[in-house]
Design a protein around this motif. Structure first.
Motif, mmCIF file in Angstrom:
data_model
loop_
_atom_site.group_PDB
_atom_site.id
_atom_site.type_symbol
_atom_site.label_atom_id
_atom_site.label_comp_id
_atom_site.label_asym_id
_atom_site.label_seq_id
_atom_site.Cartn_x
_atom_site.Cartn_y
_atom_site.Cartn_z
ATOM 1 N N LEU A 1 44.796 43.846 32.539
ATOM 2 C CA LEU A 1 43.566 43.436 33.199
ATOM 3 C C LEU A 1 42.980 42.199 32.527
ATOM 4 C CD1 LEU A 1 41.248 44.023 35.225
ATOM 5 C CD2 LEU A 1 40.197 45.363 33.409
ATOM 6 N N VAL A 2 42.915 42.208 31.205
ATOM 7 C CA VAL A 2 42.371 41.061 30.484
ATOM 8 C C VAL A 2 43.238 39.830 30.708
ATOM 9 C CG1 VAL A 2 41.930 40.142 28.168
ATOM 10 C CG2 VAL A 2 41.147 42.424 28.769
ATOM 11 N N MET A 3 44.550 40.017 30.751
ATOM 12 C CA MET A 3 45.437 38.879 30.992
ATOM 13 C C MET A 3 45.244 38.331 32.407
ATOM 14 S SD MET A 3 48.872 40.052 28.975
ATOM 15 C CE MET A 3 49.796 38.585 29.391
ATOM 16 N N ARG A 4 45.008 39.214 33.383
ATOM 17 C CA ARG A 4 44.733 38.744 34.752
ATOM 18 C C ARG A 4 43.424 37.982 34.819
ATOM 19 N NH1 ARG A 4 46.368 43.726 36.720
ATOM 20 N NH2 ARG A 4 44.222 44.356 36.971
ATOM 21 N N LEU A 5 42.400 38.533 34.173
ATOM 22 C CA LEU A 5 41.095 37.866 34.195
ATOM 23 C C LEU A 5 41.128 36.547 33.442
ATOM 24 C CD1 LEU A 5 38.727 40.910 33.587
ATOM 25 C CD2 LEU A 5 39.111 39.688 35.726
ATOM 26 N N GLY A 6 41.985 36.443 32.438
ATOM 27 C CA GLY A 6 42.070 35.222 31.654
ATOM 28 C C GLY A 6 43.192 34.315 32.098
ATOM 29 N N TYR A 7 43.582 34.421 33.366
ATOM 30 C CA TYR A 7 44.679 33.601 33.865
ATOM 31 C C TYR A 7 44.360 32.126 33.667
ATOM 32 C CZ TYR A 7 48.189 31.650 36.943
ATOM 33 O OH TYR A 7 49.232 30.933 37.450
ATOM 34 N N GLY A 8 45.284 31.413 33.106
ATOM 35 C CA GLY A 8 45.081 29.996 32.873
ATOM 36 C C GLY A 8 44.668 29.677 31.450
ATOM 37 N N LEU A 9 44.403 30.707 30.638
ATOM 38 C CA LEU A 9 44.080 30.439 29.243
ATOM 39 C C LEU A 9 45.319 29.875 28.550
ATOM 40 C CD1 LEU A 9 42.037 33.562 28.119
ATOM 41 C CD2 LEU A 9 41.201 31.271 28.533
ATOM 42 N N THR A 10 45.150 28.768 27.875
ATOM 43 C CA THR A 10 46.294 28.155 27.204
ATOM 44 C C THR A 10 46.296 28.447 25.716
ATOM 45 O OG1 THR A 10 45.034 26.119 26.942
ATOM 46 C CG2 THR A 10 46.445 26.296 28.881
ATOM 47 N N ASN A 11 45.205 28.951 25.195
ATOM 48 C CA ASN A 11 45.090 29.201 23.771
ATOM 49 C C ASN A 11 45.313 30.690 23.491
ATOM 50 O OD1 ASN A 11 44.413 29.342 21.102
ATOM 51 N ND2 ASN A 11 42.491 28.213 21.304
ATOM 52 N N PHE A 12 46.358 31.014 22.742
ATOM 53 C CA PHE A 12 46.670 32.402 22.439
ATOM 54 C C PHE A 12 45.562 33.065 21.631
ATOM 55 C CE2 PHE A 12 48.404 35.563 19.496
ATOM 56 C CZ PHE A 12 48.849 36.496 20.412
ATOM 57 N N ASN A 13 44.921 32.325 20.746
ATOM 58 C CA ASN A 13 43.860 32.909 19.911
ATOM 59 C C ASN A 13 42.688 33.387 20.755
ATOM 60 O OD1 ASN A 13 45.205 32.595 17.484
ATOM 61 N ND2 ASN A 13 44.482 30.494 17.228
ATOM 62 N N ASN A 14 42.362 32.669 21.830
ATOM 63 C CA ASN A 14 41.297 33.125 22.728
ATOM 64 C C ASN A 14 41.690 34.430 23.431
ATOM 65 O OD1 ASN A 14 39.718 30.941 22.065
ATOM 66 N ND2 ASN A 14 40.261 29.761 23.891
ATOM 67 N N LEU A 15 42.933 34.485 23.891
ATOM 68 C CA LEU A 15 43.410 35.712 24.534
ATOM 69 C C LEU A 15 43.395 36.873 23.542
ATOM 70 C CD1 LEU A 15 44.675 37.202 26.928
ATOM 71 C CD2 LEU A 15 46.905 36.440 26.103
ATOM 72 N N ARG A 16 43.843 36.629 22.336
ATOM 73 C CA ARG A 16 43.835 37.654 21.284
ATOM 74 C C ARG A 16 42.427 38.143 21.014
ATOM 75 N NH1 ARG A 16 43.336 37.853 15.712
ATOM 76 N NH2 ARG A 16 44.582 39.464 14.738
ATOM 77 N N SER A 17 41.480 37.230 20.928
ATOM 78 C CA SER A 17 40.081 37.597 20.678
ATOM 79 C C SER A 17 39.535 38.453 21.813
ATOM 80 C CB SER A 17 39.218 36.350 20.509
ATOM 81 O OG SER A 17 39.637 35.633 19.392
ATOM 82 N N ARG A 18 39.864 38.089 23.049
ATOM 83 C CA ARG A 18 39.398 38.874 24.197
ATOM 84 C C ARG A 18 39.977 40.287 24.169
ATOM 85 N NH1 ARG A 18 39.447 35.682 29.788
ATOM 86 N NH2 ARG A 18 37.337 36.445 30.075
ATOM 87 N N LEU A 19 41.274 40.388 23.825
ATOM 88 C CA LEU A 19 41.909 41.705 23.762
ATOM 89 C C LEU A 19 41.301 42.563 22.654
ATOM 90 C CD1 LEU A 19 45.662 40.789 24.315
ATOM 91 C CD2 LEU A 19 44.161 42.014 25.873
ATOM 92 N N LEU A 20 41.096 41.971 21.498
ATOM 93 C CA LEU A 20 40.522 42.729 20.400
ATOM 94 C C LEU A 20 39.087 43.157 20.724
ATOM 95 C CD1 LEU A 20 41.863 40.777 17.313
ATOM 96 C CD2 LEU A 20 42.561 43.038 18.111
ATOM 97 N N GLY A 21 38.322 42.295 21.371
ATOM 98 C CA GLY A 21 36.949 42.644 21.747
ATOM 99 C C GLY A 21 36.908 43.715 22.823
ATOM 100 N N CYS A 22 37.869 43.683 23.714
ATOM 101 C CA CYS A 22 37.896 44.636 24.830
ATOM 102 C C CYS A 22 38.351 46.019 24.364
ATOM 103 C CB CYS A 22 38.842 44.108 25.907
ATOM 104 S SG CYS A 22 38.970 45.169 27.317
ATOM 105 N N CYS A 23 39.297 46.075 23.454
ATOM 106 C CA CYS A 23 39.900 47.348 23.060
ATOM 107 C C CYS A 23 39.270 47.965 21.813
ATOM 108 C CB CYS A 23 41.402 47.156 22.813
ATOM 109 S SG CYS A 23 42.295 46.738 24.308
#
Length: 85
Positions: free
Chosen positions: A62-84
């Motif tokens: 779900l987070v990966m779908r909502l963050g579609y187009g994110l090019t920075n892995f660290n931002n995606l990682r931060s979103r996942l850690l904050g969500c979980c």
């Protein structure tokens, strides 16, 4: 415990391995049960499921779908850690 597993294996072999009714009409199902029989037995022994892990994987997708187009892995990682957390 081991005796019950042996009895379950024997009953399974008697029911599905022959060329009787189940093998003819439920061949794919019998093959799937045969392949996953140790996991099925472990569920009945321990009573635990993988529901928590499936929920985490669903949340990650779900987070990966909502963050579609994110090019920075660290931002995606931060979103996942904050969500979980």
């Amino acid at each position: 415990m081991q005796r019950n597993i042996a009895r379950l294996n024997t009953a399974y072999k008697n029911f599905f391995d022959g060329r009787g009714f189940p093998q003819i009409f439920y061949g794919k199902t019998a093959q799937t049960i045969r392949e996953h029989l140790p996991g099925i037995c472990n569920y009945f022994i321990s009573g635990t499921t993988s529901g928590v892990m499936e929920g985490i994987n669903n949340k990650i997708r779900l987070v990966m779908r909502l963050g579609y187009g994110l090019t920075n892995f660290n931002n995606l990682r931060s979103r996942l850690l904050g969500c979980c957390s």
